[in-house]
Design a protein around this motif. Structure first.
Motif, mmCIF file in Angstrom:
data_model
loop_
_atom_site.group_PDB
_atom_site.id
_atom_site.type_symbol
_atom_site.label_atom_id
_atom_site.label_comp_id
_atom_site.label_asym_id
_atom_site.label_seq_id
_atom_site.Cartn_x
_atom_site.Cartn_y
_atom_site.Cartn_z
ATOM 1 N N ASN A 40 0.832 -1.201 0.000
ATOM 2 C CA ASN A 40 0.000 0.000 0.000
ATOM 3 C C ASN A 40 0.871 1.257 0.000
ATOM 4 N N ASP A 41 0.230 2.397 -0.110
ATOM 5 C CA ASP A 41 0.935 3.679 -0.194
ATOM 6 C C ASP A 41 1.836 3.902 1.014
ATOM 7 N N PHE A 42 1.317 3.657 2.211
ATOM 8 C CA PHE A 42 2.087 3.876 3.425
ATOM 9 C C PHE A 42 3.324 2.987 3.465
ATOM 10 N N GLN A 43 3.138 1.692 3.191
ATOM 11 C CA GLN A 43 4.261 0.758 3.198
ATOM 12 C C GLN A 43 5.329 1.171 2.189
ATOM 13 N N THR A 44 4.884 1.548 1.011
ATOM 14 C CA THR A 44 5.819 1.903 -0.055
ATOM 15 C C THR A 44 6.602 3.152 0.303
ATOM 16 N N ARG A 45 5.918 4.151 0.814
ATOM 17 C CA ARG A 45 6.614 5.385 1.205
ATOM 18 C C ARG A 45 7.597 5.125 2.343
ATOM 19 N N GLN A 46 7.240 4.220 3.250
ATOM 20 C CA GLN A 46 8.165 3.886 4.340
ATOM 21 C C GLN A 46 9.417 3.212 3.799
ATOM 22 N N MET A 47 9.254 2.299 2.850
ATOM 23 C CA MET A 47 10.415 1.617 2.277
ATOM 24 C C MET A 47 11.327 2.616 1.562
ATOM 25 N N ILE A 48 10.735 3.514 0.805
ATOM 26 C CA ILE A 48 11.532 4.537 0.117
ATOM 27 C C ILE A 48 12.227 5.416 1.159
ATOM 28 N N GLY A 49 11.507 5.725 2.220
ATOM 29 C CA GLY A 49 12.083 6.520 3.303
ATOM 30 C C GLY A 49 13.273 5.844 3.962
ATOM 31 N N GLN A 50 13.256 4.525 4.043
ATOM 32 C CA GLN A 50 14.402 3.804 4.599
ATOM 33 C C GLN A 50 15.641 4.022 3.735
ATOM 34 N N CYS A 51 15.458 4.010 2.425
ATOM 35 C CA CYS A 51 16.592 4.261 1.522
ATOM 36 C C CYS A 51 17.128 5.667 1.734
ATOM 37 N N LEU A 52 16.226 6.590 1.902
ATOM 38 C CA LEU A 52 16.621 7.972 2.144
ATOM 39 C C LEU A 52 17.316 8.107 3.497
ATOM 40 N N ALA A 53 16.844 7.385 4.499
ATOM 41 C CA ALA A 53 17.453 7.444 5.836
ATOM 42 C C ALA A 53 18.903 6.970 5.805
ATOM 43 N N VAL A 54 19.201 5.977 4.974
ATOM 44 C CA VAL A 54 20.585 5.513 4.826
ATOM 45 C C VAL A 54 21.461 6.672 4.371
ATOM 46 N N GLU A 55 20.979 7.412 3.389
ATOM 47 C CA GLU A 55 21.762 8.538 2.876
ATOM 48 C C GLU A 55 21.888 9.649 3.910
ATOM 49 N N LEU A 56 20.814 9.931 4.612
ATOM 50 C CA LEU A 56 20.867 10.980 5.633
ATOM 51 C C LEU A 56 21.838 10.610 6.746
ATOM 52 N N PHE A 57 21.871 9.348 7.117
ATOM 53 C CA PHE A 57 22.825 8.898 8.126
ATOM 54 C C PHE A 57 24.254 9.164 7.657
ATOM 55 N N GLU A 58 24.532 8.819 6.416
ATOM 56 C CA GLU A 58 25.882 9.029 5.873
ATOM 57 C C GLU A 58 26.243 10.517 5.868
ATOM 58 N N ILE A 59 25.287 11.349 5.555
ATOM 59 C CA ILE A 59 25.532 12.801 5.513
ATOM 60 C C ILE A 59 25.769 13.340 6.921
ATOM 61 N N ILE A 60 24.859 13.003 7.833
ATOM 62 C CA ILE A 60 24.897 13.587 9.172
ATOM 63 C C ILE A 60 25.992 12.979 10.046
ATOM 64 N N LYS A 61 26.048 11.677 10.113
ATOM 65 C CA LYS A 61 26.966 11.019 11.045
ATOM 66 C C LYS A 61 28.361 10.800 10.480
ATOM 67 N N MET A 62 28.446 10.582 9.192
ATOM 68 C CA MET A 62 29.737 10.236 8.596
ATOM 69 C C MET A 62 30.343 11.394 7.791
ATOM 70 N N SER A 63 29.611 12.498 7.691
ATOM 71 C CA SER A 63 30.075 13.688 6.955
ATOM 72 C C SER A 63 30.421 13.372 5.493
ATOM 73 N N LYS A 64 29.643 12.473 4.918
ATOM 74 C CA LYS A 64 29.842 12.110 3.513
ATOM 75 C C LYS A 64 28.781 12.797 2.663
ATOM 76 N N PRO A 65 29.070 13.029 1.399
ATOM 77 C CA PRO A 65 28.067 13.637 0.518
ATOM 78 C C PRO A 65 26.983 12.626 0.149
ATOM 79 N N PHE A 66 25.843 13.140 -0.272
ATOM 80 C CA PHE A 66 24.754 12.294 -0.747
ATOM 81 C C PHE A 66 25.261 11.449 -1.907
ATOM 82 N N ASP A 67 25.000 10.148 -1.847
ATOM 83 C CA ASP A 67 25.444 9.222 -2.886
ATOM 84 C C ASP A 67 24.222 8.782 -3.688
#
Length: 84
Positions: A40-67
């Motif tokens: 469903n819409d909610f599940q799908t948006r959450q899964m996409i959000g998980q991918c985005l969270a990986v990138e945000l973690f790298e940016i915030i915690k590891m000081s790496k650029p968005f990949d």
């Protein structure tokens, strides 16, 4: 509002914007694929959000650029959880 709630809302807004703006186009392609296979819409948006969270973690915690390549790779691997 707790920090986690704020972050969750921000991620949700980014996913919404990506879908509305078709940028990157892979977000909408994967969204359509997942919803067409029964998620469903909610599940799908959450899964996409998980991918985005990986990138945000790298940016915030590891000081790496968005990949963008890794982000798209993780999107294409959904519904598997992004680990890279």
């Amino acid at each position: 509002m707790k920090e986690n709630e704020i972050l969750r809302e921000q991620i949700s807004e980014i996913v919404k914007n990506q879908l509305e703006n078709n940028d990157p186009p892979e977000t909408k392609i994967i969204y359509n694929q997942l919803t067409n296979t029964g998620y469903n819409d909610f599940q799908t948006r959450q899964m996409i959000g998980q991918c985005l969270a990986v990138e945000l973690f790298e940016i915030i915690k590891m000081s790496k650029p968005f990949d963008n390549d890794r982000y798209i790779k993780n999107l294409k691997n959904l519904p598997k959880e992004p680990f890279e």
